[in-house]
Write an enzyme that holds these catalytic residues in place. Structure first.
Site, PDB file in Angstrom:
ATOM      1  N   LYS A   3      10.722  28.844   8.575  1.00  0.00           N
ATOM      2  CA  LYS A   3       9.387  29.574   8.233  1.00  0.00           C
ATOM      3  C   LYS A   3      10.176  30.630   7.104  1.00  0.00           C
ATOM      4  O   LYS A   3      11.475  31.193   6.869  1.00  0.00           O
ATOM      5  CB  LYS A   3       9.509  29.796   9.948  1.00  0.00           C
ATOM      6  CG  LYS A   3      10.288  30.454  10.508  1.00  0.00           C
ATOM      7  CD  LYS A   3       9.630  31.083  11.701  1.00  0.00           C
ATOM      8  CE  LYS A   3      11.247  31.719  11.974  1.00  0.00           C
ATOM      9  NZ  LYS A   3      10.894  32.393  13.912  1.00  0.00           N
ATOM     10  N   TYR A 222      14.320  62.316  -4.621  1.00  0.00           N
ATOM     11  CA  TYR A 222      13.094  62.823  -3.244  1.00  0.00           C
ATOM     12  C   TYR A 222      13.521  63.429  -2.392  1.00  0.00           C
ATOM     13  O   TYR A 222      14.178  62.798  -1.768  1.00  0.00           O
ATOM     14  CB  TYR A 222      12.190  61.669  -2.959  1.00  0.00           C
ATOM     15  CG  TYR A 222      11.658  61.054  -4.256  1.00  0.00           C
ATOM     16  CD1 TYR A 222      10.346  61.815  -4.963  1.00  0.00           C
ATOM     17  CD2 TYR A 222      11.982  59.385  -4.823  1.00  0.00           C
ATOM     18  CE1 TYR A 222       9.774  61.044  -6.065  1.00  0.00           C
ATOM     19  CE2 TYR A 222      10.744  58.713  -5.463  1.00  0.00           C
ATOM     20  CZ  TYR A 222       9.709  59.630  -6.328  1.00  0.00           C
ATOM     21  OH  TYR A 222       8.786  58.973  -7.131  1.00  0.00           O
TER      22      TYR A 222
HETATM   23  C1  LIG Z   1      12.319  31.875  14.233  1.00  0.00           C
HETATM   24  C2  LIG Z   1      12.123  30.762  15.638  1.00  0.00           C
HETATM   25  C3  LIG Z   1      13.412  30.651  15.845  1.00  0.00           C
HETATM   26  C4  LIG Z   1      14.635  30.340  15.231  1.00  0.00           C
HETATM   27  O1  LIG Z   1      15.345  31.251  15.399  1.00  0.00           O
HETATM   28  P1  LIG Z   1      16.794  32.265  14.916  1.00  0.00           P
HETATM   29  O2  LIG Z   1      16.859  33.226  15.758  1.00  0.00           O
HETATM   30  O3  LIG Z   1      16.874  32.672  13.555  1.00  0.00           O
HETATM   31  O4  LIG Z   1      18.026  31.337  14.983  1.00  0.00           O
HETATM   32  C5  LIG Z   1      12.941  29.349  17.649  1.00  0.00           C
HETATM   33  N1  LIG Z   1      12.232  29.359  17.447  1.00  0.00           N
HETATM   34  C6  LIG Z   1      11.191  29.619  17.670  1.00  0.00           C
HETATM   35  C7  LIG Z   1      10.129  29.581  17.876  1.00  0.00           C
HETATM   36  C8  LIG Z   1      11.003  31.100  16.273  1.00  0.00           C
HETATM   37  O5  LIG Z   1      10.253  31.333  16.215  1.00  0.00           O
END
Ligand SMILES: *Cc1c(COP(=O)(O)O)cnc(C)c1O
Length: 330
Positions: A3, A222
């Site tokens: 993702k 800045y």
């Molecule tokens: C993002 C996510 C993961 C992976 O989590 P990590 O901490 O990156 O290993 C697993 N399950 C769900 C539902 C997630 O949203």
């Protein structure tokens, strides 16, 4: 877990490189992108679907769906997609974000068994709320709650995220969903991937584009938040928050230049950061600085900036040029 553009690494390239039994994404848009890359393995859409049209599209893309509430499940009961979908029931075991109460599982397993839109319930999944803290007893409790869902016997279980996998035996279930650890980052607080033998996949670098000879008392950048305590060389590096470098990184945050750590000075700008070049022999315009990655853990930069490495990796912007290199670890 690929993702969020594979945690900022490039979803297509990661899917092409990383061998797995399947992939998972958060949203249907991401699922569409991954099928456009000719990935044929199972792809789980963790957020499920939100309309009749999305049910049909998900079926057309041959997706697995994680379904987290009764309204979504109701959509499937009335749907007549071109081919049946594989579904996972997402159960709330204590995170209280998404998921059905475990007690509703038997009812839905039965309804879905008779549903023409569904190719059976593949299994039950849940997400861990506090697995990044290995001492938190909630993790084991969540795992047990999923295992003890009435009707779970005979169904596959799907629990482990990175922290669950590394930290809790009960989370190493039939299917697991590692994300951040695949990219070489530790999921635990106050630890780096290197301490677990993980190698960072992403290295963010940018060139030194100016060396300024500042005088004692000069203020930098800045707001002039940093004042030079003596005459000193200050380097300007061509990266800033417009590239995804965290604007809240304070003076002192390390940057790796020519193999040495040099401290960030003053505020992060959109396109540049400044660094202290005292003690760095012969810095040259064009020298590549490493902002995080090999030699400088993203976890450390995240910690200094009041965030987590997940946010840094997924926050690299489209302005940054990506180079994908196939490199076996040394
Ligand atoms: C993002 C996510 C993961 C992976 O989590 P990590 O901490 O990156 O290993 C697993 N399950 C769900 C539902 C997630 O949203």
């Amino acid at each position: 877990m690929i993702k969020a553009d594979a945690y900022g690494h490039g979803m297509a390239q990661v899917a092409a490189t990383l061998d797995a039994d399947g992939y998972a994404v958060a949203r249907l848009d991401e699922a569409r992108q991954i099928r456009e890359q000719a990935v044929v393995k199972p792809v789980l859409v963790m957020g499920g679907v939100y309309s009749r049209g999305e049910v049909e599209e998900a079926a057309g893309l041959d997706m697995d769906l994680a379904l987290h509430d009764e309204w979504q499940l109701g959509l499937l009961l009335d749907a007549r997609p071109a081919r049946p979908l594989r579904v996972w029931l997402k159960i709330n075991t204590g995170m209280n974000r998404l998921g059905l109460p475990g007690g509703r599982a038997p009812y839905w397993i039965q309804r879905l068994a008779a549903c023409v839109a569904v190719n059976g319930v593949q299994g039950l999944m849940t997400h861990l709320a506090n697995a990044d803290d290995p001492g938190d007893p909630l993790t084991q409790r969540q795992c047990r709650r999923l295992r003890d869902v009435p009707g779970a016997q005979g169904l596959a279980l799907n629990i482990g995220n990175s922290a669950g996998l590394l930290g809790c035996a009960e989370a190493r279930t039939d299917w697991v969903r590692p994300g951040i650890m695949l990219y070489g980052i530790s999921p635990f607080l106050h630890e780096t991937g290197g301490q677990r033998g993980l190698l960072p996949v992403m290295t963010l670098s940018a060139p030194l584009i100016a060396v300024n000879h500042c005088r004692k008392g000069d203020r930098l950048g800045y707001g002039g938040t940093y004042q030079c305590p003596e005459d000193m060389p200050v380097g300007v590096i061509a990266i800033g928050y417009g590239d995804g470098y965290p604007r809240h990184a304070p003076s002192g945050t390390p940057v790796l230049l020519n193999g040495r750590r040099v401290p960030l000075l003053g505020r992060v700008s959109m396109d540049t950061v400044m660094v202290d070049l005292r003690g760095l022999p012969a810095p040259d315009i064009g020298d590549q600085a490493i902002l995080w990655g090999t030699g400088l853990p993203a976890e450390e930069i995240a910690g200094a900036s009041g965030t987590i490495a997940y946010e840094l990796l997924t926050g690299v912007t489209r302005r940054v040029r990506y180079e994908h290199v196939n490199q076996e670890p040394a």
